[in-house]
Design a protein around this motif. Structure first.
Motif, PDB file in Angstrom:
ATOM      1  N   CYS A 181       0.239 111.542  33.638  1.00 26.55           N
ATOM      2  CA  CYS A 181       1.668 112.065  34.323  1.00 26.55           C
ATOM      3  C   CYS A 181       2.171 112.401  33.065  1.00 26.55           C
ATOM      4  N   GLY A 182       2.549 111.909  32.200  1.00 27.95           N
ATOM      5  CA  GLY A 182       3.317 112.182  31.102  1.00 27.95           C
ATOM      6  C   GLY A 182       2.865 113.354  30.441  1.00 27.95           C
ATOM      7  N   ILE A 183       1.721 113.602  29.885  1.00 26.10           N
ATOM      8  CA  ILE A 183       1.061 114.648  29.542  1.00 26.10           C
ATOM      9  C   ILE A 183       1.203 115.718  30.496  1.00 26.10           C
ATOM     10  N   CYS A 184       1.294 115.944  31.680  1.00 23.93           N
ATOM     11  CA  CYS A 184       1.703 116.799  32.519  1.00 23.93           C
ATOM     12  C   CYS A 184       3.229 117.454  32.523  1.00 23.93           C
ATOM     13  N   ALA A 185       3.874 116.286  32.178  1.00 23.80           N
ATOM     14  CA  ALA A 185       5.146 116.518  32.252  1.00 23.80           C
ATOM     15  C   ALA A 185       5.636 117.377  30.751  1.00 23.80           C
ATOM     16  N   LEU A 186       5.045 116.980  29.716  1.00 23.80           N
ATOM     17  CA  LEU A 186       5.104 117.465  28.683  1.00 23.80           C
ATOM     18  C   LEU A 186       4.592 118.956  28.668  1.00 23.80           C
ATOM     19  N   GLY A 187       3.647 119.207  29.400  1.00 25.67           N
ATOM     20  CA  GLY A 187       3.081 120.588  29.595  1.00 25.67           C
ATOM     21  C   GLY A 187       4.076 121.323  30.435  1.00 25.67           C
TER      22      GLY A 187
END
Length: 319
Positions: free
Chosen positions: A118-124
């Motif tokens: 989820c965090g990686i998606c947010a950064l994307g």
């Protein structure tokens, strides 16, 4: 006590009328995450804590982008949109920048709290927000990162469900292999939302013109129709009764027809109507998914987001 003009200006900056559609996007992503695991929420239990948290993260990321956008465009708005909050002097530019950074940090932290994916998606999503903010006034291709920001909300919601590692294992999948295939499958409905947002954004580029050029309008209309195919093709074999798919597609088709006719002019009215229709894109997929999950009432969420978003446009402009 805050001035009512400042409150309305801030709501306009946050594009509060579009907030319900963000929640709808994230929740559909969460439900797609469940569906791709072949789990029925009525059997395994539908956890509302996770989608509420991740929807809040999505809203914070969305507000961050809007604050950053108005901060970056403040000079341009001084000449062309002097009624906006920063050119009119209602707020200091630094407060918008601080607000954008705070919302981005809080949204990303919430996403990572739900899981690393989820965090990686947010950064994307933040990366695409940055690209759009930097180039949207000078490059027509910037409609694509805008669409990717919204499409990323599906992945944000889905990974919130997949963050429960035991859910993948319980369904009999190898986590690494499952994620590779599921992300590719999720890209199909995400492409429908991306196309709709890009087509909408292409129309919005000419919002200030009294007579927009016909070429981009034709291209944008074609992009706006794509969700009818992309959002429904996952359920051709699995949704059960065909009428469920038709029921999900009908509200979007009717609203899009109204946008092309009744709301077609002026362009600001057209764009606002298209923005209100974003949750109806979700409904195309949500109707068969909710039926398959044994909870058809879940289809009311995107429709309710559409109604609420349209109502909020009377409180503050959506663009």
């Amino acid at each position: 006590m805050s001035h009512p003009g400042k409150a309305r200006a801030l709501l306009a900056t946050l594009r509060i009328a579009n907030a319900p559609s963000v929640v709808s996007n994230v929740f559909l992503g969460y439900m797609l995450g469940s569906g791709l695991l072949r789990l029925r929420p009525d059997i395994h239990g539908l956890d509302f804590e996770a989608p509420v948290l991740i929807a809040t993260a999505g809203l914070l990321l969305y507000f961050s982008g809007n604050l950053a956008n108005d901060w970056f465009d403040r000079k341009w708005d001084e000449e062309r949109r002097p009624e906006r909050a920063l050119p009119s002097g209602l707020f200091k530019p630094g407060s918008y920048l601080a607000g954008a950074l705070s919302c981005a940090a809080a949204g990303t932290a919430l996403a990572f709290f739900q899981g690393a994916a989820c965090g990686i998606c947010a950064l994307g999503i933040l990366a695409f927000i940055s690209i759009y903010t930097r180039f949207h006034k000078v490059a027509i291709w910037s409609v694509l990162p805008m669409g990717l920001c919204r499409a990323g909300l599906y992945f944000l919601g889905a990974t919130a469900f997949w963050s429960k590692a035991e859910a993948i294992g319980d369904a009999g999948y190898d986590p690494a292999k499952f994620l590779a295939g599921a992300l590719l499958t999720l890209a199909i409905p995400a492409s429908g939302l991306l196309s709709y947002i890009a087509g909408l954004s292409l129309s919005a580029r000419y919002e200030g013109m009294s007579d927009a050029p016909p070429g981009p309008r034709v291209v944008s209309k074609a992009m706006l129709i794509i969700p009818l195919i992309a959002m429904s093709c996952l359920f051709v074999a699995d949704a059960g009764s065909p009428w469920i798919r038709v029921l999900g597609m009908a509200p979007f088709a009717v609203w899009l027809a109204l946008c092309f006719t009744h709301f077609a002019k002026p362009i600001p009215r057209y764009v606002s109507a298209l923005l209100a229709g974003i949750p109806l894109v979700d409904l195309i997929a949500m109707a068969p998914l909710a039926w398959w999950a044994g909870k058809p009432w879940l289809a009311a969420l995107p429709f309710g987001a559409f109604v609420l978003g349209r109502a909020l446009q009377k409180l503050a402009p959506a663009t």
